[in-house]
Design a protein around this motif. Sequence first.
Motif, PDB file in Angstrom:
ATOM      1  N   GLN A  38       0.867  -1.520  -0.159  1.00  0.00           N
ATOM      2  CA  GLN A  38       0.182   0.147  -0.135  1.00  0.00           C
ATOM      3  C   GLN A  38       1.026   0.825   0.122  1.00  0.00           C
ATOM      4  N   GLU A  39       1.402   1.151   1.087  1.00  0.00           N
ATOM      5  CA  GLU A  39       2.664   2.513   0.861  1.00  0.00           C
ATOM      6  C   GLU A  39       3.570   2.629  -0.696  1.00  0.00           C
ATOM      7  N   ALA A  40       3.818   1.235  -1.337  1.00  0.00           N
ATOM      8  CA  ALA A  40       4.370   1.231  -2.472  1.00  0.00           C
ATOM      9  C   ALA A  40       3.453   2.072  -3.647  1.00  0.00           C
ATOM     10  N   ALA A  41       2.509   1.987  -3.931  1.00  0.00           N
ATOM     11  CA  ALA A  41       1.224   1.776  -4.583  1.00  0.00           C
ATOM     12  C   ALA A  41       1.080   3.693  -4.201  1.00  0.00           C
ATOM     13  N   ALA A  42       1.236   4.111  -3.088  1.00  0.00           N
ATOM     14  CA  ALA A  42       0.826   5.341  -2.238  1.00  0.00           C
ATOM     15  C   ALA A  42       2.342   6.317  -3.316  1.00  0.00           C
ATOM     16  N   ALA A  43       3.086   5.463  -3.404  1.00  0.00           N
ATOM     17  CA  ALA A  43       4.770   6.524  -4.014  1.00  0.00           C
ATOM     18  C   ALA A  43       4.453   5.970  -5.568  1.00  0.00           C
ATOM     19  N   GLY A  44       3.599   5.226  -6.235  1.00  0.00           N
ATOM     20  CA  GLY A  44       4.064   5.608  -7.096  1.00  0.00           C
ATOM     21  C   GLY A  44       4.344   3.772  -8.326  1.00  0.00           C
ATOM     22  N   ILE A  45       4.460   3.279  -7.371  1.00  0.00           N
ATOM     23  CA  ILE A  45       5.448   2.137  -7.780  1.00  0.00           C
ATOM     24  C   ILE A  45       3.862   1.284  -8.637  1.00  0.00           C
ATOM     25  N   GLN A  46       3.970   1.084  -9.991  1.00  0.00           N
ATOM     26  CA  GLN A  46       3.229   0.208 -10.462  1.00  0.00           C
ATOM     27  C   GLN A  46       3.210  -1.268 -10.397  1.00  0.00           C
ATOM     28  N   GLN A  47       2.197  -1.751 -11.327  1.00  0.00           N
ATOM     29  CA  GLN A  47       2.301  -3.130 -11.050  1.00  0.00           C
ATOM     30  C   GLN A  47       3.079  -4.320 -11.385  1.00  0.00           C
ATOM     31  N   PRO A  48       4.055  -3.529 -12.227  1.00  0.00           N
ATOM     32  CA  PRO A  48       5.651  -4.721 -12.292  1.00  0.00           C
ATOM     33  C   PRO A  48       6.320  -4.777 -11.093  1.00  0.00           C
ATOM     34  N   GLY A  49       6.377  -3.630 -10.482  1.00  0.00           N
ATOM     35  CA  GLY A  49       7.416  -3.667  -9.002  1.00  0.00           C
ATOM     36  C   GLY A  49       6.229  -4.162  -7.785  1.00  0.00           C
ATOM     37  N   LEU A  50       5.190  -3.753  -7.721  1.00  0.00           N
ATOM     38  CA  LEU A  50       4.560  -4.749  -7.166  1.00  0.00           C
ATOM     39  C   LEU A  50       3.897  -5.953  -6.410  1.00  0.00           C
ATOM     40  N   ASN A  51       4.549  -6.483  -8.112  1.00  0.00           N
ATOM     41  CA  ASN A  51       4.197  -7.799  -8.217  1.00  0.00           C
ATOM     42  C   ASN A  51       6.018  -8.774  -7.922  1.00  0.00           C
ATOM     43  N   ALA A  52       6.982  -8.019  -7.730  1.00  0.00           N
ATOM     44  CA  ALA A  52       7.887  -7.725  -7.637  1.00  0.00           C
ATOM     45  C   ALA A  52       8.005  -8.377  -6.271  1.00  0.00           C
ATOM     46  N   LEU A  53       7.731  -7.164  -5.611  1.00  0.00           N
ATOM     47  CA  LEU A  53       7.088  -7.090  -3.938  1.00  0.00           C
ATOM     48  C   LEU A  53       5.956  -8.373  -3.550  1.00  0.00           C
ATOM     49  N   ALA A  54       5.664  -9.111  -3.963  1.00  0.00           N
ATOM     50  CA  ALA A  54       4.696 -10.079  -3.565  1.00  0.00           C
ATOM     51  C   ALA A  54       4.755 -11.382  -3.685  1.00  0.00           C
ATOM     52  N   ASN A  55       6.628 -10.467  -4.537  1.00  0.00           N
ATOM     53  CA  ASN A  55       6.894 -12.248  -4.800  1.00  0.00           C
ATOM     54  C   ASN A  55       8.303 -12.889  -4.337  1.00  0.00           C
ATOM     55  N   ALA A  56       8.739 -11.297  -3.861  1.00  0.00           N
ATOM     56  CA  ALA A  56       9.730 -11.400  -2.521  1.00  0.00           C
ATOM     57  C   ALA A  56       9.544 -12.490  -1.254  1.00  0.00           C
ATOM     58  N   ARG A  57      10.661 -13.304  -1.315  1.00  0.00           N
ATOM     59  CA  ARG A  57      10.635 -14.300   0.085  1.00  0.00           C
ATOM     60  C   ARG A  57      12.031 -13.735   1.132  1.00  0.00           C
ATOM     61  N   TYR A  58      11.424 -13.358   2.341  1.00  0.00           N
ATOM     62  CA  TYR A  58      12.375 -13.398   3.754  1.00  0.00           C
ATOM     63  C   TYR A  58      13.205 -14.209   3.358  1.00  0.00           C
ATOM     64  N   ALA A  59      15.310 -12.932   3.266  1.00  0.00           N
ATOM     65  CA  ALA A  59      16.305 -13.113   3.037  1.00  0.00           C
ATOM     66  C   ALA A  59      16.856 -13.544   4.181  1.00  0.00           C
ATOM     67  N   THR A  60      17.178 -14.862   4.461  1.00  0.00           N
ATOM     68  CA  THR A  60      17.740 -15.324   5.045  1.00  0.00           C
ATOM     69  C   THR A  60      18.945 -15.139   5.572  1.00  0.00           C
ATOM     70  N   ARG A  61      19.904 -15.385   4.443  1.00  0.00           N
ATOM     71  CA  ARG A  61      21.365 -15.388   4.553  1.00  0.00           C
ATOM     72  C   ARG A  61      21.376 -13.919   4.346  1.00  0.00           C
ATOM     73  N   THR A  62      20.055 -13.259   3.909  1.00  0.00           N
ATOM     74  CA  THR A  62      20.578 -11.131   3.926  1.00  0.00           C
ATOM     75  C   THR A  62      21.160 -11.185   5.504  1.00  0.00           C
ATOM     76  N   ILE A  63      19.630 -11.769   6.332  1.00  0.00           N
ATOM     77  CA  ILE A  63      19.937 -11.332   7.918  1.00  0.00           C
ATOM     78  C   ILE A  63      20.968 -11.487   8.544  1.00  0.00           C
ATOM     79  N   ALA A  64      21.090 -12.948   8.117  1.00  0.00           N
ATOM     80  CA  ALA A  64      22.524 -13.531   8.527  1.00  0.00           C
ATOM     81  C   ALA A  64      23.378 -12.878   8.308  1.00  0.00           C
ATOM     82  N   ALA A  65      24.204 -12.029   7.247  1.00  0.00           N
ATOM     83  CA  ALA A  65      24.855 -11.133   6.974  1.00  0.00           C
ATOM     84  C   ALA A  65      24.911  -9.908   7.343  1.00  0.00           C
ATOM     85  N   ASP A  66      23.965  -9.523   7.561  1.00  0.00           N
ATOM     86  CA  ASP A  66      23.955  -8.727   8.079  1.00  0.00           C
ATOM     87  C   ASP A  66      23.927  -8.898   9.776  1.00  0.00           C
TER      88      ASP A  66
END
Length: 264
Positions: A38-66
């Motif tokens: 909802q925030e992204a759409a309000a900021a002007g993100i279109q359907q391709p970006g919203l679809n990428a967000l919907a398909n994003a997965r929780y990145a466990t290796r990213t969290i571990a690295a951070d």
Amino acid sequence: MRRSILAIALSLIATPTLAAQCGNDASGFDRWKQQFAQEAAAAGIQQPGLNALANARYATRTIAADRNQTGVKYALNDFIRIRLGSLDGFAAQANRRLNQNRAFFDALEQRYGVPAGVLLAIHGMETGFGNNMGSENVVSSIVTMAYDCRRSDFFTPHALAALQMVDRGMLSPGQAGAAHGELGHTQFLPGNALRYGQDGNGDGRVDFYNMADAMASTANFLRQKGWQPGQPFQQGTANFRVLNEWNAATVYQQAIALSAERIG
């Protein structure tokens, strides 16, 4: 007209902003994605970006690295040995690449004022001259960092930028990058990619996985951060201080400057 504008302004002030609720583990990630959409759409993100967000997965290796970061604590000589092998060997690799593309790098220096040695030093140190640009999904990594409460404020603008890059065709939803969402030949965060990206090969688009675009964008970044054309860049100079904008670790800056003076 003035009354209607005032009424709208007052209604916006009276209505609290409902930010997506961050979390510290994977359990709330899907709920957060729905809120963040909802925030992204309000900021002007279109359907391709919203679809990428919907398909994003929780990145466990990213969290571990951070969460396991310890910072750069090496002495300069140890950093060079671990990261570059040796200054002379690293510079020899860079010079081979410079000799293959000298006209291109000369044109970049003429336009942005940044010498080829500095650009190639960054390219080599970041990704081994493009040989290792990362294996983590960029969108998932940057979105996960925006969700994680530890640094949500910093990464949220970069997450929105990544989705905007998807909208613009600058980033594939499946594109791989580094652990924190850094992308391309010189590892730009998405917000910086949008702000400083340049079309280096003249094909009408900006692609950070294209070497020419990445080099032009890196030169533009440094110039916009205050790089002074034709001036020295060793420690103690104004241009050396600009390298802090690229990486805050002093040994990293020193390694760039020392290797860059051997390239050319």
